[in-house]
Write a protein that holds these residues in place. Structure first.
Motif, mmCIF file in Angstrom:
data_model
loop_
_atom_site.group_PDB
_atom_site.id
_atom_site.type_symbol
_atom_site.label_atom_id
_atom_site.label_comp_id
_atom_site.label_asym_id
_atom_site.label_seq_id
_atom_site.Cartn_x
_atom_site.Cartn_y
_atom_site.Cartn_z
ATOM 1 N N SER B 68 25.864 -22.782 20.307
ATOM 2 C CA SER B 68 24.823 -22.096 20.796
ATOM 3 C C SER B 68 23.917 -21.312 19.455
ATOM 4 O O SER B 68 24.940 -19.455 20.054
ATOM 5 N N CYS B 69 22.324 -21.056 19.129
ATOM 6 C CA CYS B 69 21.959 -20.252 18.152
ATOM 7 C C CYS B 69 21.064 -19.743 18.353
ATOM 8 O O CYS B 69 20.236 -20.759 18.655
ATOM 9 N N TYR B 70 20.781 -18.232 18.477
ATOM 10 C CA TYR B 70 18.929 -18.215 18.608
ATOM 11 C C TYR B 70 18.771 -17.371 17.727
ATOM 12 O O TYR B 70 19.702 -16.711 17.046
ATOM 13 N N TYR B 71 18.013 -17.685 17.423
ATOM 14 C CA TYR B 71 17.615 -17.663 15.709
ATOM 15 C C TYR B 71 16.648 -16.595 16.033
ATOM 16 O O TYR B 71 15.505 -16.393 16.335
ATOM 17 N N LEU B 72 16.749 -14.571 15.283
ATOM 18 C CA LEU B 72 15.964 -14.062 15.373
ATOM 19 C C LEU B 72 14.628 -13.222 15.020
ATOM 20 O O LEU B 72 13.578 -12.975 14.450
ATOM 21 N N SER B 73 15.440 -13.303 13.236
ATOM 22 C CA SER B 73 14.002 -13.248 12.347
ATOM 23 C C SER B 73 15.074 -14.338 10.645
ATOM 24 O O SER B 73 16.095 -14.544 10.991
ATOM 25 N N ALA B 74 14.304 -14.227 10.059
ATOM 26 C CA ALA B 74 14.390 -15.045 8.779
ATOM 27 C C ALA B 74 15.812 -14.472 7.982
ATOM 28 O O ALA B 74 15.587 -13.027 7.856
ATOM 29 N N SER B 75 16.415 -14.203 7.037
ATOM 30 C CA SER B 75 17.858 -13.950 6.651
ATOM 31 C C SER B 75 17.477 -14.358 5.220
ATOM 32 O O SER B 75 17.065 -15.584 4.767
ATOM 33 N N ARG B 76 17.638 -13.499 4.427
ATOM 34 C CA ARG B 76 17.640 -13.605 2.969
ATOM 35 C C ARG B 76 19.047 -13.076 2.350
ATOM 36 O O ARG B 76 20.205 -13.025 2.740
ATOM 37 N N PRO B 77 18.919 -13.607 0.938
ATOM 38 C CA PRO B 77 20.551 -13.523 -0.043
ATOM 39 C C PRO B 77 20.683 -12.089 -0.131
ATOM 40 O O PRO B 77 19.791 -11.034 0.429
ATOM 41 N N GLY B 78 21.903 -11.995 0.234
ATOM 42 C CA GLY B 78 22.528 -10.728 0.169
ATOM 43 C C GLY B 78 24.034 -10.894 0.764
ATOM 44 O O GLY B 78 23.671 -11.213 2.543
ATOM 45 N N PRO B 79 24.209 -9.410 1.443
ATOM 46 C CA PRO B 79 25.353 -9.020 2.284
ATOM 47 C C PRO B 79 25.007 -9.126 3.961
ATOM 48 O O PRO B 79 23.659 -8.865 4.149
ATOM 49 N N PHE B 80 26.287 -9.580 4.691
ATOM 50 C CA PHE B 80 25.859 -9.697 6.110
ATOM 51 C C PHE B 80 26.743 -9.126 6.539
ATOM 52 O O PHE B 80 28.102 -9.302 5.901
ATOM 53 N N SER B 81 26.822 -8.850 7.689
ATOM 54 C CA SER B 81 27.829 -9.186 8.675
ATOM 55 C C SER B 81 27.860 -9.905 9.935
ATOM 56 O O SER B 81 26.859 -9.854 10.340
ATOM 57 N N VAL B 82 29.004 -10.335 11.018
ATOM 58 C CA VAL B 82 29.302 -11.077 11.533
ATOM 59 C C VAL B 82 30.203 -9.924 12.475
ATOM 60 O O VAL B 82 30.892 -9.657 12.612
ATOM 61 N N ARG B 83 29.271 -9.648 13.637
ATOM 62 C CA ARG B 83 30.179 -8.812 14.390
ATOM 63 C C ARG B 83 30.432 -9.958 16.096
ATOM 64 O O ARG B 83 29.334 -10.820 16.363
ATOM 65 N N THR B 84 31.881 -10.230 16.571
ATOM 66 C CA THR B 84 31.963 -10.882 17.574
ATOM 67 C C THR B 84 32.455 -10.311 18.828
ATOM 68 O O THR B 84 32.964 -9.091 18.634
ATOM 69 N N GLU B 85 32.316 -11.199 19.649
ATOM 70 C CA GLU B 85 32.749 -10.701 21.370
ATOM 71 C C GLU B 85 33.533 -11.755 22.290
ATOM 72 O O GLU B 85 33.312 -12.655 21.482
#
Lengths: 283, 283
Positions: B68-85
């Motif tokens: 399940s994914c809840y979208y919060l704001s529009a993503s743009r081209p460029g770097p990202f990080s994904v934190r997991t728990e």
């Protein structure tokens, strides 16, 4: 916060919370024995409890427009805590998480479920409705089957059923007399036994209140929910709800269960889907 | 970890991750310009990125059975990080969360989406299948409509469409020539343009790859996803997928979009539902 003792509805009492004085965003409560089914607490009630905690934390955003719950371990009657975290607060929507814990005999905490949800204000939505979905056609309430006709071995496992005034469509209860239709559909009229009128939180309960739809496929065991997502689409009008559960794909030991809830005015007020573990086929 | 430069498929390159040397459980990557649609990065691609990060963290549980994914704001081209728990590690299922962040010009982090998922092993599931769902009836691929027939103003907003070899059922593309059917259904044949075969992660992309089903209701604007839950039900066989999107309830400014994905052997391999904001009706 509302005092538990002043609450007359059993549902409101079951989801009542007190803020944890030791931890901001944390709420405390107690799960009642009357909400047990198949040895654990009903998943819809647990979702309503977590949703109630999130509602306290998201002023101005009273209603879960979408709420997803992942079940981790079976909940038992007794005390619980719900920790919340606000992820994002926007103008029309606020997103947050909740986790419900209970305590083992040795005092250690065990997580029962994790919730992720976006809240808004159903009363503020525009009035436009374009629904091609049709409400389930049900016989009148008095021609439907109450739980007084359920086999006693079912009732003894399910104190939960006494909380509901559930009237099932006779066409979808053949399983109660050993003749499941084999279609994968169960539907009926739902209200709370004490007459409390529906609201967004009680719709979360109603979304997981009917027997597992696998009963209609001839699989009579309990079906633990892995994940349940509910979309609340409108504030429900007072009166009995029509609830339908259906599955279209039982495969690899899992099945999806789609639920629709319609209010007394014929409005589609909630849509939900869950992934559940299929009961094992009996030898 | 796989080196990005050695990956030939554009999808694998798009979801490629490197572990963050500074933070255990955190992964880094870059969103490509080719996955944009309507000014942001496609939600299905973002879900596949987050799912890939979770897969790294859950050895023995390679596949999201429910995510399940809840979208919060529009993503743009460029770097990202994904934190997991990791929330819970069980025998057959492991549950975890992920959050994807990007950086603003001032260096501050902004969260794009939050994910909650239970992973298992699709290859280990039992073989029993009882599906009453029917695959969409589609004309042969060569009679379906490729994006070479799409209006140019659609293509310029959607670099994404060049990533897909999407062939839509002519009965569900009247909207492209100003004659929407008004049914709320879009369906067609899907494969990745570079021929990469489907797997569980690319099914997450396919679940959000078709134009919004509201196009078929005469609402041509983009429809931002609030929440998307995908159930992966089987490992897909190689070959083209059949994908259908449908809505039954557009109300109060929101609609649900149900998606089914069928593999080349006729197996239902994924079911998803999203809640999205309806485009405003044009004057």
């Amino acid at each position: 916060m509302t005092s538990v003792t002043a609450i007359s509805s059993e549902f409101d009492q079951a989801i009542a919370l007190e803020p944890d004085p030791a931890e901001p965003g944390c709420h405390l409560g107690e799960l009642g024995e009357g909400w047990q089914i198949g040895g654990g607490i009903n998943g819809g009630l647990l979702l309503a409890v977590a949703a109630n905690a999130l509602r306290q934390e998201l002023p101005g955003h009273p209603d879960p427009l979408s709420i997803s719950c992942y079940y981790l371990s079976a909940s038992r009657p007794g005390p619980f805590s719900v920790r919340t975290e606000t992820v994002r607060r926007g103008r029309s929507l606020a997103t947050a998480t909740a986790s419900l814990h209970q305590w083992e005999a040795d005092g250690s905490q065990v997580e029962r479920l994790r919730v992720l949800a976006s809240y808004g204000d159903l009363a503020a939505l525009t009035g436009e409705v374009r629904t091609s979905a049709a409400a389930p056609e049900l016989p009148p309430v008095e021609q439907c089957i109450g739980m007084e006709h359920a086999p006693p071995q079912l009732i003894t496992q399910a104190a939960l059923l006494e909380r509901f005034d559930l009237r099932l469509d006779p066409a979808t209860v053949g399983w109660a007399v050993g003749a499941p239709a084999g279609v994968g559909r169960i539907q009926g009229w739902f209200k709370l036994a004490d007459g409390r009128e529906p609201d967004p939180l009680s719709l979360l309960l109603a979304a997981d209140a009917l027997p597992p739809v696998t009963f209609d496929l001839g699989l009579p065991g309990w079906a633990p929910t892995i994940e349940l997502t509910v979309h609340l689409r409108a504030l429900p009008a007072p009166g009995r709800l029509r609830v339908s559960h259906a599955t279209r794909n039982l495969a690899g030991g899992y099945f999806e269960e789609d639920c629709e809830i319609w209010d007394s005015t014929g409005r589609l007020v909630a849509q939900s889907r869950q992934l559940a573990r299929a009961p094992r086929a009996q030898a």
